[in-house]
Design an enzyme around this catalytic site. Structure first.
Site, short mmCIF file in Angstrom:
data_model
loop_
_atom_site.label_atom_id
_atom_site.label_comp_id
_atom_site.label_asym_id
_atom_site.label_seq_id
_atom_site.Cartn_x
_atom_site.Cartn_y
_atom_site.Cartn_z
N ARG A 50 79.67 -12.78 40.93
CA ARG A 50 79.60 -11.97 39.71
C ARG A 50 81.04 -11.64 39.36
O ARG A 50 81.69 -10.87 40.07
CB ARG A 50 78.78 -10.70 39.96
CG ARG A 50 78.93 -9.68 38.85
CD ARG A 50 77.94 -8.54 38.93
NE ARG A 50 76.62 -8.97 38.53
CZ ARG A 50 75.58 -8.16 38.31
NH1 ARG A 50 75.73 -6.85 38.46
NH2 ARG A 50 74.41 -8.63 37.95
N HIS A 100 74.26 -14.43 31.70
CA HIS A 100 73.57 -13.96 32.91
C HIS A 100 72.35 -14.87 33.15
O HIS A 100 71.20 -14.45 32.99
CB HIS A 100 73.15 -12.50 32.73
CG HIS A 100 72.80 -11.77 33.98
ND1 HIS A 100 72.86 -12.35 35.24
CD2 HIS A 100 72.34 -10.49 34.18
CE1 HIS A 100 72.48 -11.45 36.15
NE2 HIS A 100 72.16 -10.34 35.54
N GLN A 154 69.30 -13.96 35.57
CA GLN A 154 68.44 -12.94 34.98
C GLN A 154 67.41 -13.56 34.05
O GLN A 154 66.22 -13.25 34.10
CB GLN A 154 69.30 -11.93 34.19
CG GLN A 154 68.49 -10.88 33.47
CD GLN A 154 67.79 -9.93 34.43
OE1 GLN A 154 68.44 -9.37 35.30
NE2 GLN A 154 66.49 -9.76 34.30
N ASP A 198 68.69 -4.26 26.14
CA ASP A 198 69.61 -4.10 27.27
C ASP A 198 70.51 -2.90 26.94
O ASP A 198 70.48 -2.36 25.83
CB ASP A 198 70.42 -5.40 27.45
CG ASP A 198 71.26 -5.41 28.73
OD1 ASP A 198 71.12 -4.50 29.57
OD2 ASP A 198 72.08 -6.34 28.88
N CYS A 224 66.47 -6.06 31.49
CA CYS A 224 66.97 -6.60 32.77
C CYS A 224 67.26 -5.50 33.78
O CYS A 224 67.35 -5.77 34.97
CB CYS A 224 68.21 -7.44 32.52
SG CYS A 224 69.62 -6.50 31.88
N ARG A 256 63.36 -11.70 40.08
CA ARG A 256 64.72 -12.15 40.41
C ARG A 256 64.71 -12.86 41.76
O ARG A 256 65.38 -13.87 41.94
CB ARG A 256 65.70 -10.96 40.45
CG ARG A 256 65.90 -10.22 39.13
CD ARG A 256 66.64 -11.05 38.12
NE ARG A 256 67.93 -11.51 38.60
CZ ARG A 256 69.07 -10.81 38.55
NH1 ARG A 256 69.09 -9.63 37.99
NH2 ARG A 256 70.21 -11.32 39.02
N1 CP Z 1 69.83 -6.98 36.09
C1 CP Z 1 70.86 -7.03 36.95
O1 CP Z 1 71.56 -8.04 37.07
O2 CP Z 1 71.02 -5.89 37.68
P1 CP Z 1 72.20 -5.54 38.68
O3 CP Z 1 73.43 -5.27 37.85
O4 CP Z 1 71.72 -4.34 39.41
O5 CP Z 1 72.43 -6.72 39.58
N1 NVA Z 2 74.56 -6.49 29.87
C1 NVA Z 2 74.61 -5.79 31.13
C2 NVA Z 2 73.70 -6.42 32.11
C3 NVA Z 2 73.63 -5.73 33.45
C4 NVA Z 2 72.76 -6.44 34.42
C5 NVA Z 2 76.04 -5.77 31.64
O1 NVA Z 2 76.72 -6.79 31.55
O2 NVA Z 2 76.48 -4.72 32.11
#
Ligand code: CP
Ligand code: NVA
Length: 306
Positions: A106, A133, A136, A224, A263, A291
Site C-alpha cells: 500500500r 484500489h 477492494q 466512500d 469500502c 476482501r
Molecule cells: N477498505 C480498506 O481498504 O480498508 P483499510 O484501509 O482498513 O485497509
Molecule cells: N478512498 C479511501 C479508501 C480507503 C480504503 C482512501 O484512499 O483513503
C-alpha cells in the site's frame, strides 16, 4: 504475475478470479476462521505486506487469507523499514524479492507501486494507492454479484468523490460490463485517464453533477470517504461533498431494494447516515468479509494456481 490494476486483465481472467473466490468461500462455510483450506495451495510460500498508510481491512484480510491458504505472512510499515529513510524503492524491491515469494504494498503514490513492481522479481499486489484500489473492487464486485447477479446486469451509482476506489470501479465496469453513473461535484470528477480509458472500451460510465439523477434506477449505491488518506483540502471537500451524502431520502430514488456499499472506513453521518449504513440493504460488512475471499483468489492467480 503482478496484480496492479484491473485494466491489466481481461474479462475471462477477472471472471476466473471471482469464481475461485466464491468457490473457496463456499468450501470453508463450516470452518473456523483459523482453520486452513483443505488443499493449502500456498504451503511453503511466504508473503510480505508493506504499508505506507494505515489499514485495518487490507492488512487483516490478507493476513488471514494467506494463513488459510497454508502460507506464511509478515507485515511492516514503510516507516519502520529503511524505505522510510530513503533507501530506494527499487533496491527495497530487489531485496524483498530474495526473501519472500510475493509482496502486497500500500503506497502513498502510484509511482512507488510501479517502481517496486518493475524492480521486483516476484508478484506484486496493489493494496491501494492514491489512484486505485483494485483488491477492494474485486471484493465489491463479488459482493454485488452474490446478491444481484452478474455485474453486466447491474446499474451502479457512485456518489461523492471520484477517487481511487471509484477509479477501480470504472475499470471493473469497462472490463466486466454493467452501467455506472458517477454523481460528483465538478472539481472532484475521476481523473481524466480513467474516463478516457472507459470511453475507449465503450464502457457505460457517465459523470453527472446531479446526485439524484445519478442514483435514479440504480440497483447499487456506493460511496466512500470525503477525505481520502492522501487528501489535504479537508474543509473544501466537506463543503463540496455535503450535498452528496447518501441518506434515506437519496436511497429512495434508487431502484427498489437497491444495495448500499462502502469500502470502509465510513465516517458516519458525513458521507453516509447511520440509517443507510445499518439499514436492510447495506452490505458493507459482507464487502469487508469478501476482501479475504477475493484476495485469496488474487494471490492464487499471481502464483499461476488458478
Ligand atoms: N477498505 C480498506 O481498504 O480498508 P483499510 O484501509 O482498513 O485497509
Ligand atoms: N478512498 C479511501 C479508501 C480507503 C480504503 C482512501 O484512499 O483513503
Amino acid at each position: 504475475m503482478h496484480f496492479l490494476d484491473l485494466k491489466d486483465f481481461n474479462k475471462s481472467q477477472l471472471r476466473t478470479i471471482l469464481k475461485a473466490a466464491r468457490t473457496r468461500k463456499q468450501a470453508r462455510a463450516r470452518l473456523a476462521q483459523g482453520e486452513l483450506d483443505a488443499d493449502q495451495p500456498l504451503k511453503g510460500k511466504i508473503i510480505a505486506l508493506v504499508f505506507e498508510r494505515p489499514s485495518t481491512r487490507t492488512r487483516f484480510s490478507f493476513e488471514v487469507g494467506i494463513r488459510q491458504l497454508g502460507g506464511d505472512v509478515f507485515t511492516a510499515s514503510g516507516t519502520e523499514m529503511q524505505l522510510g529513510r530513503g533507501e530506494t524503492v527499487a533496491d527495497t524491491a530487489r531485496v524483498l524479492s530474495r526473501y519472500v515469494d510475493a509482496v502486497m504494498i500500500r503506497s502513498k503514490k502510484r509511482e512507488t507501486l510501479q517502481e517496486f513492481a518493475s524492480a521486483a522479481t516476484i508478484p506484486v499486489i496493489n493494496g491501494l494507492t492514491n489512484m486505485t484500489h483494485p483488491c477492494q473492487v474485486m471484493a465489491d464486485v463479488m459482493t454485488l454479484e452474490e446478491k444481484n447477479g452478474t455485474l453486466d446486469h447491474n446499474k451502479v451509482a457512485w456518489v461523492g468523490d471520484g477517487n481511487n476506489v471509484c477509479a477501480s470501479w470504472i475499470e471493473a465496469i469497462g472490463i466486466l460490463g454493467g452501467e455506472m453513473n458517477i454523481g460528483c461535484p465538478d472539481s472532484l470528477v475521476p481523473a481524466a485517464e480513467f474516463m478516457t480509458w472507459a470511453k475507449a472500451q465503450n464502457a457505460k460510465v457517465q459523470v453527472m453533477r446531479d446526485v439524484e439523477a445519478a442514483v435514479a434506477g440504480a440497483n447499487c449505491v456506493i460511496t466512500d470517504a470525503w477525505v481520502s488518506m492522501h487528501d489535504e483540502d479537508i474543509e473544501n471537500r466537506h463543503n463540496l461533498l455535503r450535498p452528496y451524502q447518501v441518506n434515506e431520502a437519496l436511497m429512495k430514488g434508487a431502484a427498489k431494494n437497491a444495495l448500499f456499499m462502502h469500502c470502509l472506513p465510513a465516517h458516519r453521518n458525513e458521507e453516509v447516515t447511520d440509517g443507510v449504513m445499518d439499514g436492510p440493504y447495506s452490505v458493507v460488512f459482507d464487502e469487508a468479509e469478501n476482501r479475504v475471499h477475493a484476495q485469496k483468489a488474487i494471490l492464487l492467480s499471481c502464483f499461476g494456481k488458478l
